[in-house]
Scaffold this active site. Structure first.
Site, PDB file in Angstrom:
ATOM      1  N   GLY B  32      57.034  57.746  78.989  1.00  0.00           N
ATOM      2  CA  GLY B  32      56.786  59.082  79.500  1.00  0.00           C
ATOM      3  C   GLY B  32      55.295  59.331  79.554  1.00  0.00           C
ATOM      4  N   GLY B  50      50.836  52.694  77.772  1.00  0.00           N
ATOM      5  CA  GLY B  50      51.442  51.792  76.799  1.00  0.00           C
ATOM      6  C   GLY B  50      51.001  51.931  75.356  1.00  0.00           C
ATOM      7  CB  SER B  78      49.926  57.032  82.430  1.00  0.00           C
ATOM      8  OG  SER B  78      51.138  56.848  83.116  1.00  0.00           O
ATOM      9  CB  SER B  79      50.983  52.136  85.094  1.00  0.00           C
ATOM     10  OG  SER B  79      52.237  52.451  84.530  1.00  0.00           O
ATOM     11  CG  ASP B  80      54.185  56.209  86.005  1.00  0.00           C
ATOM     12  OD1 ASP B  80      54.581  55.491  86.940  1.00  0.00           O
ATOM     13  OD2 ASP B  80      54.686  56.179  84.869  1.00  0.00           O
ATOM     14  CG  HIS B  99      57.363  59.742  84.941  1.00  0.00           C
ATOM     15  ND1 HIS B  99      58.557  59.890  85.604  1.00  0.00           N
ATOM     16  CD2 HIS B  99      57.224  58.407  84.717  1.00  0.00           C
ATOM     17  CE1 HIS B  99      59.117  58.704  85.771  1.00  0.00           C
ATOM     18  NE2 HIS B  99      58.338  57.793  85.243  1.00  0.00           N
ATOM     19  CG  HIS B 101      62.082  56.176  82.535  1.00  0.00           C
ATOM     20  ND1 HIS B 101      62.431  54.960  83.067  1.00  0.00           N
ATOM     21  CD2 HIS B 101      60.926  56.518  83.149  1.00  0.00           C
ATOM     22  CE1 HIS B 101      61.515  54.558  83.938  1.00  0.00           C
ATOM     23  NE2 HIS B 101      60.589  55.479  83.999  1.00  0.00           N
ATOM     24  CG  ASP B 124      68.724  81.352  83.408  1.00  0.00           C
ATOM     25  OD1 ASP B 124      68.708  82.396  84.090  1.00  0.00           O
ATOM     26  OD2 ASP B 124      69.482  81.191  82.436  1.00  0.00           O
ATOM     27  CG  HIS B 175      61.196  55.665  88.895  1.00  0.00           C
ATOM     28  ND1 HIS B 175      59.948  55.404  89.413  1.00  0.00           N
ATOM     29  CD2 HIS B 175      61.030  55.776  87.566  1.00  0.00           C
ATOM     30  CE1 HIS B 175      59.068  55.339  88.428  1.00  0.00           C
ATOM     31  NE2 HIS B 175      59.705  55.558  87.304  1.00  0.00           N
ATOM     32  CE1 TYR B 232      66.179  85.544  78.761  1.00  0.00           C
ATOM     33  CE2 TYR B 232      63.975  84.653  78.814  1.00  0.00           C
ATOM     34  CZ  TYR B 232      65.240  84.665  78.273  1.00  0.00           C
ATOM     35  OH  TYR B 232      65.567  83.808  77.262  1.00  0.00           O
TER      36      TYR B 232
END
Lengths: 242, 242, 242, 242
Positions: B32, B50, B78-80, B99, B101, B124, B175, B232
């Protein structure tokens, strides 16, 4: 006229009952609320709206009159207050109401189905299928929505002729569960049981030879815990208030 | 020109938001990443690639410019990162991206399906079905893969005419999920909600009488929490940055 | 004539075994009970009825004779005591009984099905399918219900010619599981294993190419842990009482 | 000739890797074992058989030669040792083996099916479907069962022409998973990932539009983490032994 000492005790109890929801895994984020009605003092005490459980204090509990008007200048009450108010007005024997989005009960609410009484775990707490309401109409949704939510619950119990303390739980169609009880601890306990039997019922159906338990097994389990001839538990333990 | 004091505060916030993922059960191992964009200072701060959560420190957070070029000589981001960069460029109102998984959202991504708006828990937070992108093409996969992942998200929202803050979540086909928000806490919260409604939707379908909630119930729940007429929560609580 | 010192040790062991149920996630609220029989002293020690686990003490354990008559003036015993009594009378090799409403075993009980021996995890503990009893008749339910529950278990093992220690578990139709063993720890362990294999079996069926494991694989796994030629575990570790 | 200092360090590492199994929720009771091979010293270090995790110590780890003969007078090794020995002899690049009965992987093993590569979570660790072996024959079960378990794994990888480090996991038909790696931490991590993707794959199928991800997406995710052109994670972090 509210007795201050008693009120602070009630606030503490309502606060603790609200904390029981995330501690039991029934509530994520701020998705739940518990209220208590003191019918003698004519007040309702309920969780404030949108306050994280970690920073909430007993003093944050909001006090309203029996119509849901805030009587202390404090935080805003839970936006579901009007639903609680309708239930207290129509179900005179209940003194606490719990609302959650607990996941297994929500699954049934989202599928629009009653939870069938598939086993004795269910029968120990609920005397029959837990009903799911009809969907709200467009005008109910766009009108006083939270009161309409309470009204459709009352309508469901009335039309099906269910005594609210014999099945102290309901699924609001497309939304989620409400439970109640004579005491705070019973109302919270009913939410815990409801989610557990909702999960069991889903998986029971997956195992494909499903059928309701017989009426006499339902009677046996329910009445060994409830009513005049109950023999489960210790003597005198069923009537403790709050 | 980055103000050092403010930067260390942002790094601390990004670090904490990253820790919220394993603490909420959304992330196993190192699966993540959370980033934040400071649009005034023109920097992005993101989790390093990593690094185990147990040994990660606020100082490990990687600072890049708005194109994702590292501006401090530090760990690899991060590689993302490229996916985050594309989202920040195309969704100008968002300031944080997450991000994961997380398993229930991944199930829907792997099945290539949108998550239908089956109930008010969904409504909501998300104003309609949470979209799943098309599959990437071979040339997209073999080219700048992470940027292509961002582009297919942007394409999905553009083609379907969805405002990114009205449905602050997406499933990348085969993914997993990305969520975002105006603040770090909102972006993380949207990941928590997404996984919960993804689980509920799967089990709702298992209970077989499935249908989306009506448009007006969707409107009611979304707009009592969002927009000018939201009622709310406590006053003024929806605009806190970071 | 009960030796006081020994009795307090047994009470402590029964108390600890009862606490193992919520600690293992098998029991919510007060939905479970463990008993132990001291066949020399001719007493049964069992959890009291409806006492919360948090406030329960070793002294609260209830002592009865072999017919289930309370021999100390104390709390009421578990309402399921009569079931335990029937099992001890008919299964002379067992010394401990556990009852839970653990969710995965309950799913199978509610579906009225045996748990098929789908894998070696099952075979390591149970030598064949775990049987589900027939439903109780109306007169059994309205008569001595808890004794009838014991009788239908005994009937199931007798009709199917199952040795109770080779499959130390049963599902009572529409209700839930009972397990047993030569020792308290074995009886509790069997409840843990039963719920785990019940979950595995449900999901194995969902994966659709289901079949029982072969008789010889069942034999291999069961007998490397049980009987004269067992070679699993350390020498002499299988016979510890309590 | 074993260097004592190094051996005690390896025992400590094998001990910690074994503890990682219950701590990660992969193992209940004593249902798992981890071993390590020191190919220079020509020894295998493995968990003892049937010792509870709570009372296990680093000194309890059992040392054997490369044929599985115990070389220290100590506890009995895990009854699955022979399976580990076969894997070490046939897969020369692996240095650690893990066996569990983790529930989601077991579900697939019990259904006799490979786990399909449904998403990038899978592809990040396993380059293709995780294979399930054929069933053992009666003579294999009644002969040297644990060695036969290893042999059927080797046969599966050989027949399908799979490189053991490209898919470092297998399902033994009707039994459960084994994983391995170049290091202890990688072998344990592969067990964690295997159970997670096994769960995701089951639920992905429940959502009904299932299909494997494309070969190029599989390639992309696997090779950004593995091999010469990997760019995920920090430099030099993929080769740490033990």
């Amino acid at each position: 006229m509210i007795m201050t000492k008693n009120l602070s005790q009630i606030k503490e109890s309502v606060f603790q009952a609200n904390l029981d929801l995330p501690n039991s895994g029934l509530v994520k984020l701020t998705w739940g609320n518990v209220s208590f009605i003191d019918r003698e003092e004519q007040i309702i005490i309920i969780k404030p709206s949108g306050v994280p459980y970690q920073s909430m204090t007993p003093e944050n509990m909001v006090v309203t009159d029996l119509d849901g008007n805030v009587v202390e200048d404090n935080l805003k009450p839970s936006s579901d207050l009007s639903t609680h108010v309708v239930l207290y007005k129509n179900f005179p024997k209940i003194n606490a109401v719990v609302h959650t989005h607990s996941k297994w009960a929500v699954n049934w609410a989202q599928s629009g189905r009653d939870i069938p009484a598939y086993g004795t775990t269910h029968a120990d707490a609920f005397y029959g299928d837990v009903p799911c309401t009809r969907s709200l109409t467009t005008s109910e949704i766009n009108g006083d929505y939270e009161a309409a939510t309470g009204n459709v619950i009352v309508e469901t119990f009335s039309k099906r002729n269910i005594e609210p303390l014999s099945i102290p739980a309901v699924l609001v169609n497309g939304h989620g569960p409400f439970t109640w009880g004579e005491t705070l601890s019973k109302a919270v306990e009913n939410s815990i049981i409801l989610d557990e039997v909702a999960e069991m019922a889903l998986h029971t159906e997956a195992l494909s030879y499903n059928r309701r338990i017989s009426q006499d097994l339902l009677d046996k389990h329910y009445y060994r815990k409830h009513g005049l001839n109950a023999y489960y538990g210790q003597k005198g333990s069923t009537k403790n208030f709050i």
